[in-house]
Design an enzyme around this catalytic site. Structure first.
Site, PDB file in Angstrom:
ATOM      1  N   ARG A  36      15.057 -11.148 -20.732  1.00 13.09           N
ATOM      2  CA  ARG A  36      15.874 -12.078 -20.101  1.00 13.09           C
ATOM      3  C   ARG A  36      15.189 -12.810 -19.226  1.00 13.09           C
ATOM      4  NH1 ARG A  36      21.418  -8.544 -19.772  1.00 13.09           N
ATOM      5  NH2 ARG A  36      22.240  -8.772 -21.947  1.00 13.09           N
ATOM      6  N   LYS A 205      35.107  -2.207 -32.844  1.00 10.16           N
ATOM      7  CA  LYS A 205      36.719  -2.357 -32.765  1.00 10.16           C
ATOM      8  C   LYS A 205      37.194  -3.885 -33.114  1.00 10.16           C
ATOM      9  CE  LYS A 205      36.746   0.821 -28.820  1.00 10.16           C
ATOM     10  NZ  LYS A 205      36.937   0.855 -27.441  1.00 10.16           N
ATOM     11  N   GLY A 356      24.081  -9.203 -28.244  1.00  6.17           N
ATOM     12  CA  GLY A 356      24.603  -7.920 -28.662  1.00  6.17           C
ATOM     13  C   GLY A 356      23.642  -7.165 -29.549  1.00  6.17           C
ATOM     14  N   GLY A 379      28.968 -11.179 -24.864  1.00  5.40           N
ATOM     15  CA  GLY A 379      30.718 -11.570 -24.465  1.00  5.40           C
ATOM     16  C   GLY A 379      30.645 -13.001 -24.430  1.00  5.40           C
TER      17      GLY A 379
END
Length: 399
Positions: A36, A205, A356, A379
């Site tokens: 990053r 999920k 992710g 996200g």
């Protein structure tokens, strides 16, 4: 409308506040993955080379301001000084000053004494209670430290925090090269995809991906679903799912998606199942409708890998987010590896990974360079693909 770029600003001699994403993994006082920091270097180097005084703001980890003892421990664990060392090692010719403060005399003095081409890295923005609440006073104070604002923390732009959405309401603003790149590729996939456009969604999920599935069923030519959330779809089809991951409260919405996605929605046809998650003594491959009541799904099966590979053939745009199974456990990574390989080997295709676990998988498997773009914000990329407005982007000035 396109957002202003850092190249549209006159930065020479100016104090430029840059919101970066230095939320890096670390052990003790050592950064274990500097990806990053490296991703932010094009913008940082452009600014220092053009004579800007660069003030870097970032969060690191979580700091919850509830229990004073716990807050102190979190602050100690997520001290930004370790990132300053890692950054200095990457820009050896540039002076990097770390300031162990988020406001006050020490910070103001360090900024006032800066020379052109130098960097000041401020302490963790989350040390401030008002950061995550987008406290107007905090945003105004941080804005008073600079002349211009550059947003380059894609992993944080879906959050309306003081450092992402508060500061730019007070200063001329632009996006950095990293966000420019993110918007280019994600925007192309969402707004103007070369077709066929295939979306591959995995992960645990359905609840995390309801809006993105809904939006992609309207936009994509095919939506492939794997991972833990597939079992909620099985339940909606009346299948036995055993002890597999299941969101009972999402079965109705899964049923809706199956009806809405006729011919578009592709689900696994077989699964690798185990009799225990931690210490399985029996592992086998079964058809989608044949999961034993005392077994749990751990990965997509070999026939599904073949099916997904076939459905991906000829795709000109692919968006992938989420693994196909418990890929971090040995023996249950084959589905994720198979899908990663199938996308990486597509010819003449714009392939985008939405950050992710999928990004980690592609890097760990050595396929990172075979993808057109790997997003730095899981996200944020998902919310973008949902068609949501990202507050940290919306606030930036238009060209």
């Amino acid at each position: 409308m396109a957002k202003k770029s850092v190249t549209d600003l006159n930065v020479t001699g100016k104090k430029v506040i840059v919101r970066v994403d230095f939320n890096v993994p670390h052990k003790g006082d050592v950064v274990t993955d500097d990806n990053r920091i490296v991703a932010a270097l094009p913008t940082i180097n452009y600014l220092t080379e053009h004579g800007a005084k660069v003030i870097l703001l970032s969060h690191l980890g979580k700091v919850k301001h509830k229990d004073p003892v716990e807050t102190e421990q979190m602050m100690k664990k997520n001290d930004m000084s370790i990132v300053a060392k890692a950054l200095q090692a990457l820009v050896p010719e540039t002076k990097v000053t770390f300031v162990n403060a988020t406001r006050g005399e020490e910070l103001e003095k360090a900024i006032s004494e800066m020379h052109e081409g130098e960097i000041v890295l401020m302490q963790n923005t989350r040390y401030e209670k008002g950061e995550e609440k987008n406290d107007p006073e905090l945003g105004a104070y941080w804005a008073s430290l600079g002349d211009l604002y550059v947003s380059d923390a894609f992993g944080s732009v879906h959050r309306a925090h003081a450092s992402t959405a508060g500061i730019p309401t007070h200063l001329p603003s632009a996006v950095g090269f990293l966000i420019e790149k993110e918007l280019k590729y994600l925007g192309q996939a969402l707004d103007n995809p070369a077709r066929p456009f295939v979306a591959v969604l995995g992960g645990a999920k359905v609840s995390d991906k309801i809006a993105v599935i809904d939006n992609l069923l309207k936009i994509a030519d095919k939506v492939i679903v794997g991972g833990g959330m597939a079992y909620t779809f099985y339940k909606a089809m009346g299948y036995e799912v055993g002890t597999s991951l299941l969101e009972e409260d999402k079965v109705a919405i899964a049923k809706e998606f199956i009806e809405k996605g006729q011919g578009k929605l592709i689900l696994p046809i077989d699964n690798v199942v185990a009799n225990d998650f931690d210490n399985p003594t029996e592992v086998k491959v079964v058809a989608a409708d044949s999961i034993p009541s005392d077994f749990m799904g751990m990965d997509i099966g070999p026939k599904t890998i073949e099916l997904f590979t076939k459905e991906l053939q000829g795709a000109k745009t692919v968006f992938w987010n989420g693994p196909m199974g418990v890929f971090e456990k040995e023996g249950f990574e084959k589905g994720t590896v198979g899908v990663c390989k199938a996308i990486a080997e597509l010819d003449d295709c714009m392939s985008v990974i939405g950050g992710g676990d999928s990004a980690s998988a592609a890097k760990n498997l050595g396929y990172a360079s075979s993808f057109t773009h790997i997003s730095t914000g899981g996200g944020a990329s998902l919310e973008y693909m949902e068609g949501k407005v990202l507050p940290g982007i919306a606030v930036i000035e238009e060209k």
